[in-house]
Design a protein around this motif. Structure first.
Motif, PDB file in Angstrom:
ATOM      1  N   GLY A  45       0.810  -1.210   0.000  1.00  0.00           N
ATOM      2  CA  GLY A  45       0.000   0.000   0.000  1.00  0.00           C
ATOM      3  C   GLY A  45       0.847   1.265   0.000  1.00  0.00           C
ATOM      4  O   GLY A  45       0.535   2.222  -0.711  1.00  0.00           O
ATOM      5  N   ILE A  46       1.928   1.265   0.769  1.00  0.00           N
ATOM      6  CA  ILE A  46       2.828   2.423   0.785  1.00  0.00           C
ATOM      7  C   ILE A  46       3.505   2.592  -0.569  1.00  0.00           C
ATOM      8  O   ILE A  46       3.630   3.703  -1.084  1.00  0.00           O
ATOM      9  CB  ILE A  46       3.866   2.279   1.916  1.00  0.00           C
ATOM     10  CG1 ILE A  46       3.171   2.434   3.257  1.00  0.00           C
ATOM     11  CG2 ILE A  46       4.991   3.300   1.765  1.00  0.00           C
ATOM     12  CD1 ILE A  46       4.056   2.166   4.435  1.00  0.00           C
ATOM     13  N   TYR A  47       3.900   1.486  -1.182  1.00  0.00           N
ATOM     14  CA  TYR A  47       4.527   1.538  -2.500  1.00  0.00           C
ATOM     15  C   TYR A  47       3.547   2.082  -3.543  1.00  0.00           C
ATOM     16  O   TYR A  47       3.901   2.943  -4.352  1.00  0.00           O
ATOM     17  CB  TYR A  47       5.024   0.144  -2.894  1.00  0.00           C
ATOM     18  CG  TYR A  47       5.565   0.071  -4.292  1.00  0.00           C
ATOM     19  CD1 TYR A  47       6.772   0.680  -4.621  1.00  0.00           C
ATOM     20  CD2 TYR A  47       4.882  -0.619  -5.274  1.00  0.00           C
ATOM     21  CE1 TYR A  47       7.261   0.615  -5.903  1.00  0.00           C
ATOM     22  CE2 TYR A  47       5.371  -0.697  -6.560  1.00  0.00           C
ATOM     23  CZ  TYR A  47       6.564  -0.074  -6.871  1.00  0.00           C
ATOM     24  OH  TYR A  47       7.050  -0.141  -8.144  1.00  0.00           O
ATOM     25  N   LEU A  48       2.302   1.602  -3.514  1.00  0.00           N
ATOM     26  CA  LEU A  48       1.306   2.072  -4.468  1.00  0.00           C
ATOM     27  C   LEU A  48       0.949   3.536  -4.236  1.00  0.00           C
ATOM     28  O   LEU A  48       0.703   4.281  -5.188  1.00  0.00           O
ATOM     29  CB  LEU A  48       0.053   1.202  -4.393  1.00  0.00           C
ATOM     30  CG  LEU A  48       0.207  -0.209  -4.945  1.00  0.00           C
ATOM     31  CD1 LEU A  48      -1.067  -1.006  -4.712  1.00  0.00           C
ATOM     32  CD2 LEU A  48       0.571  -0.191  -6.408  1.00  0.00           C
ATOM     33  N   LEU A  49       0.941   3.980  -2.985  1.00  0.00           N
ATOM     34  CA  LEU A  49       0.694   5.387  -2.694  1.00  0.00           C
ATOM     35  C   LEU A  49       1.813   6.257  -3.242  1.00  0.00           C
ATOM     36  O   LEU A  49       1.569   7.334  -3.793  1.00  0.00           O
ATOM     37  CB  LEU A  49       0.539   5.595  -1.186  1.00  0.00           C
ATOM     38  CG  LEU A  49       0.190   6.998  -0.731  1.00  0.00           C
ATOM     39  CD1 LEU A  49      -1.167   7.413  -1.302  1.00  0.00           C
ATOM     40  CD2 LEU A  49       0.181   7.067   0.770  1.00  0.00           C
ATOM     41  N   ASN A  50       3.047   5.791  -3.131  1.00  0.00           N
ATOM     42  CA  ASN A  50       4.185   6.517  -3.693  1.00  0.00           C
ATOM     43  C   ASN A  50       4.061   6.621  -5.210  1.00  0.00           C
ATOM     44  O   ASN A  50       4.336   7.672  -5.792  1.00  0.00           O
ATOM     45  CB  ASN A  50       5.486   5.819  -3.295  1.00  0.00           C
ATOM     46  CG  ASN A  50       6.702   6.602  -3.711  1.00  0.00           C
ATOM     47  OD1 ASN A  50       6.623   7.791  -3.966  1.00  0.00           O
ATOM     48  ND2 ASN A  50       7.825   5.916  -3.791  1.00  0.00           N
ATOM     49  N   LEU A  51       3.650   5.522  -5.863  1.00  0.00           N
ATOM     50  CA  LEU A  51       3.454   5.559  -7.307  1.00  0.00           C
ATOM     51  C   LEU A  51       2.316   6.497  -7.685  1.00  0.00           C
ATOM     52  O   LEU A  51       2.400   7.224  -8.681  1.00  0.00           O
ATOM     53  CB  LEU A  51       3.161   4.154  -7.840  1.00  0.00           C
ATOM     54  CG  LEU A  51       4.329   3.179  -7.876  1.00  0.00           C
ATOM     55  CD1 LEU A  51       3.852   1.832  -8.395  1.00  0.00           C
ATOM     56  CD2 LEU A  51       5.455   3.697  -8.734  1.00  0.00           C
TER      57      LEU A  51
END
Length: 93
Positions: A45-51
């Motif tokens: 989720g953190i990775y997708l939010l960064n993207l």
């Protein structure tokens, strides 16, 4: 072969995003029923939010550029592009 199928899906943006949301919903249901993978899902989720932040933000921030005002194109090669994404759609997708 992979690039061939990517090129064929380029004009179908709505179907790509619907398919992505379906796969994400299946993953969420799997995590819910298995009662596990919460740490992995949190990191994902953190990775997708960064993207998502990179996808929604412009390539050049106009507030950080020091200019006397808005500049108009002076040559034919200076194309006006109002919004260029920092992260292209295919890299985000």
């Amino acid at each position: 072969i992979y690039q061939y199928y990517l090129d064929k899906t380029t004009p179908h943006t709505a179907y790509r995003w619907i398919g992505t949301l379906v796969v994400a919903a299946i993953y969420c249901l799997r995590v819910y029923y298995v009662q596990g993978f919460y740490i992995v899902s949190y990191g994902l989720g953190i990775y997708l939010l960064n993207l998502l932040i990179g996808f929604l933000s412009p390539l050049v921030d106009p507030e950080l550029e020091v200019t006397d005002g808005p500049l108009l194109p002076t040559k034919g090669s200076d194309e006006f592009k109002p919004f260029i994404r920092r992260l292209p759609e295919f890299k985000f997708w």
